[in-house]
Design an enzyme around this catalytic site. Structure first.
Site, PDB file in Angstrom:
ATOM      1  CB  SER A  44      -0.902   0.033   1.230  1.00  0.00           C
ATOM      2  OG  SER A  44      -1.756  -1.065   1.229  1.00  0.00           O
ATOM      3  CG  ASN A  67       2.081  -7.075   9.984  1.00  0.00           C
ATOM      4  OD1 ASN A  67       2.252  -5.870   9.799  1.00  0.00           O
ATOM      5  ND2 ASN A  67       1.004  -7.712   9.539  1.00  0.00           N
ATOM      6  N   GLY A  70       3.342  -1.051  10.241  1.00  0.00           N
ATOM      7  CA  GLY A  70       2.967   0.371  10.272  1.00  0.00           C
ATOM      8  C   GLY A  70       2.996   1.041   8.917  1.00  0.00           C
ATOM      9  CB  CYS A 126      -4.685   3.181   6.722  1.00  0.00           C
ATOM     10  SG  CYS A 126      -3.500   4.329   7.409  1.00  0.00           S
ATOM     11  N   GLY A 213      -2.316 -15.117   8.420  1.00  0.00           N
ATOM     12  CA  GLY A 213      -1.962 -16.529   8.295  1.00  0.00           C
ATOM     13  C   GLY A 213      -3.073 -17.449   8.777  1.00  0.00           C
ATOM     14  N   GLY A 261      -0.663 -14.202   1.303  1.00  0.00           N
ATOM     15  CA  GLY A 261       0.399 -13.342   1.819  1.00  0.00           C
ATOM     16  C   GLY A 261       1.318 -14.105   2.751  1.00  0.00           C
TER      17      GLY A 261
END
Ligand SMILES: Cc1cc2nc3c(=O)[nH]c(=O)nc-3n(C[C@H](O)[C@H](O)[C@H](O)COP(=O)(O)O)c2cc1C
Length: 300
Positions: A44, A67, A70, A126, A213, A261
């Site tokens: 992004s 994660n 940021g 976000c 995950g 991902g």
């Protein structure tokens, strides 16, 4: 067997590299294309360069991956200078964007559109914005962002990426669709925390992070299922897909594309081909000739 039509974009298979994992250079896009992904999503990008959060920003143990990177990134202007164009990559590219204010979503979308991606994905999850309530949890704001991006994206298809951290994901999806979204990407990370009991404090420096995950998969499947009941536009089902059977499950919930991902951390970049081979194996064994035959079948 696996050919997929995602809003008119022809994919050789439904697997899509999820945003934030490797999609940062032309080389990494082409590499993931060569590894067999049907499409690749960029990390992004917003209107400015961002450093992201202090370390540690990632944690993986067993089926849990977290994660709190940021949203570090080079910013859309540097990306334009680097990429120059996206329609010459070896695989369809989805440009992921966000802003802090609604107008910035439009500005970044316009710049992203100039690179000619196959699609623009809008990361409304976000956490860094100057609104009291996050965009992803407010149907009206999600709708406003969708309209703003659509007005600036020209003819490029737009997918709105939703968060599971909401009371009712259906109303957010419905608002995105009724304001012009061409697709929905579901889902982004679920908010979570892991505490190191020896250190007696959270593992991540940011304390709270996003769970992705395998641990996320049942939540993602439920979200895709609910969204499929609510909207007519296609869904890119994302969250925990690691094996072919997970991609089949997402398809049965109603997904057209299947995001991958975190599985790269466990199965390497070859995961796209592995997942496709496993999907085809399951389809042959069960005499399923195309994904349309099973898409959404869990609703019947
Ligand atoms: C390290 C990392 C960075 C991510 N960065 C982004 C990002 O920049 N934008 C975004 O929309 N999602 C981001 N995500 C979320 C993923 O795109 C995806 O929605 C989520 O990880 C669930 O899919 P998975 O379980 O296959 O990883 C990130 C995920 C991880 C693990």
């Amino acid at each position: 067997m696996l050919q997929t039509n995602l809003c008119g974009i022809r994919l050789r298979n439904p697997t899509v590299l999820a945003s934030g994992i490797l999609g940062v250079t032309k080389e990494s896009i082409n590499r993931i294309g060569m590894e067999g992904a049907g499409a690749v999503t960029l990390k992004s990008l917003c209107h400015e360069e961002r450093q992201g959060n202090p370390n540690p920003v990632m944690f993986g143990y067993g089926g849990v991956f977290m994660n709190a990177v940021g949203l570090p990134g080079q910013g859309i202007d540097n990306a334009i200078a680097d990429f120059k164009r996206l329609d010459d990559a070896s695989v369809p590219v989805i440009g992921s964007i966000y802003g802090y204010r609604i107008s910035q979503f439009g500005e970044v979308a316009k710049k992203m559109a100039s690179l000619k991606p196959a699609m623009i994905e809008v990361d409304i999850s976000c956490p860094h914005m100057d609104y009291g309530k996050p965009y992803y949890a407010d149907a009206e704001l999600a709708g406003k962002i969708t309209r703003e991006v659509k007005q600036n994206a020209g003819k490029i298809q737009v997918s709105i990426k939703l968060s599971p951290n909401v009371y009712d994901i259906k109303e957010i999806a419905h608002s995105a669709e009724s304001n012009g979204a061409d697709a929905i990407t579901a889902i982004n990370a679920a908010s979570g925390m892991v505490i190191d009991i020896d250190a007696r404090k959270p593992v991540l420096a940011n304390r709270i992070g996003g769970v992705t995950g395998l641990a996320l998969k049942p939540i993602a499947v439920r979200c895709v299922y609910e969204i499929y009941e609510t909207v007519k536009i296609p869904i890119i089902g994302t969250g925990g897909v690691t094996y072919g059977k997970d991609a089949i499950e997402m398809t049965m919930a109603g997904a057209t594309g299947v995001g991958i991902g975190t599985a790269i951390f466990y199965r390497g970049t070859g995961v796209f081909k592995k997942v496709c081979d496993e999907m085809e194996g399951w389809m042959r064994k069960n005499k399923v000739k195309s994904l349309e035959e099973i898409r959404g079948c869990a609703h019947r």
